[in-house]
Design an enzyme around this catalytic site. Structure first.
Site, PDB file in Angstrom:
ATOM      1  N   ASP A  66      -4.381  90.322  -6.652  1.00 44.28           N
ATOM      2  CA  ASP A  66      -4.331  88.853  -6.743  1.00 44.28           C
ATOM      3  C   ASP A  66      -5.300  88.225  -5.741  1.00 44.28           C
ATOM      4  O   ASP A  66      -4.933  87.340  -4.978  1.00 44.28           O
ATOM      5  CB  ASP A  66      -2.907  88.350  -6.504  1.00 44.28           C
ATOM      6  CG  ASP A  66      -2.699  86.932  -7.045  1.00 44.28           C
ATOM      7  OD1 ASP A  66      -3.448  86.533  -7.959  1.00 44.28           O
ATOM      8  OD2 ASP A  66      -1.796  86.232  -6.553  1.00 44.28           O
TER       9      ASP A  66
ATOM     10  N   GLY B 238       6.216  79.443  -1.623  1.00 43.29           N
ATOM     11  CA  GLY B 238       5.700  80.005  -2.858  1.00 43.29           C
ATOM     12  C   GLY B 238       6.845  80.415  -3.760  1.00 43.29           C
ATOM     13  O   GLY B 238       8.007  80.088  -3.505  1.00 43.29           O
ATOM     14  N   GLY B 239       6.501  81.144  -4.814  1.00 40.17           N
ATOM     15  CA  GLY B 239       7.514  81.526  -5.779  1.00 40.17           C
ATOM     16  C   GLY B 239       8.557  82.474  -5.236  1.00 40.17           C
ATOM     17  O   GLY B 239       9.699  82.474  -5.693  1.00 40.17           O
TER      18      GLY B 239
ATOM     19  N   VAL C 248       7.105  80.569   4.302  1.00 43.78           N
ATOM     20  CA  VAL C 248       6.494  81.096   5.519  1.00 43.78           C
ATOM     21  C   VAL C 248       6.618  80.043   6.617  1.00 43.78           C
ATOM     22  O   VAL C 248       6.308  78.867   6.391  1.00 43.78           O
ATOM     23  CB  VAL C 248       5.013  81.459   5.300  1.00 43.78           C
ATOM     24  CG1 VAL C 248       4.417  82.022   6.586  1.00 43.78           C
ATOM     25  CG2 VAL C 248       4.874  82.467   4.166  1.00 43.78           C
TER      26      VAL C 248
END
Length: 206
Positions: A152, A36-37, A41
């Site tokens: 979010d 992700g940004g 993971v």
């Protein structure tokens, strides 16, 4: 013993750890789960316990930004305070002694995100959708009792995990409290500054 040091290897698109590497002297990397940004993971094996873990590692390009480092570790502190079967469990967090990169270790789930299910199967039937909402509501209620707002919630951040007990089809888990904000901050400022979140899934601001 065995395995390579978990030195971070630069690659196109971000920072990576190679399978077989030992990171933070505690986790043997098995495979990349996603990026992700803020980071990546990995599925990893915790050496001290032998248990599988999900290891989230901050991108090396961001470790010089103190605000980003704090936000990353806030995810660990925030999530660890929430007592719910419907919020992913954070096991441990810290900094790698070699690279200084922050990391957090979580339970490794088996299943898929709600987004993946809907993409593959289409609209959920009413009973299944209601059960997802019920479980997610329980998780959010527990977070709010701990003084946290997720900010979010979207299908990508809801994971339908294989249940650990019989009689239920899945256990919904809320992921990624990385942009959670303390309710106390909201009460002090009287407003929420819209600076983080997913626009199509955010509640309307006033």
């Amino acid at each position: 013993p065995g395995g390579r040091r978990g030195d971070l290897q630069q690659r196109e698109g971000g920072t990576g750890l190679v399978p077989g590497a030992v990171f933070a002297e505690e986790f043997r990397i098995e495979r990349l789960l996603g990026e992700g940004g803020m980071g990546a993971v990995y599925a990893a094996r915790q050496l001290s316990t032998g248990k599988p873990r999900a290891l989230k590692v901050l991108r090396q390009a961001l470790i010089g930004d103190e605000a980003v480092r704090e936000r990353f570790l806030r995810e660990a502190r925030a999530t660890a305070r929430v007592e719910s079967d419907h919020v992913i469990e954070v096991i441990d967090a810290g900094f790698d002694g070699v690279s200084g990169v922050p990391w957090l270790a979580m339970e490794l789930l088996e299943g898929e995100t709600l987004a993946a299910v809907v993409t593959r199967e289409g609209r959920l039937d009413r009973a299944r959708a209601a059960e997802v909402l019920r479980q997610v509501g329980d998780g959010l209620a527990a977070a709010h009792r701990a003084g946290l707002v997720h900010r979010d919630i979207k299908p990508e951040n809801i994971y339908l995990a294989r249940p650990r007990r019989s009689g239920i089809a899945f256990t919904a888990k809320i992921l990624d409290f990385g942009i959670a904000k303390l309710l106390e901050d909201v009460r002090v400022t009287g407003s929420m500054t819209v600076s983080v979140g997913s626009p199509l899934w955010m509640a309307p601001s006033t």
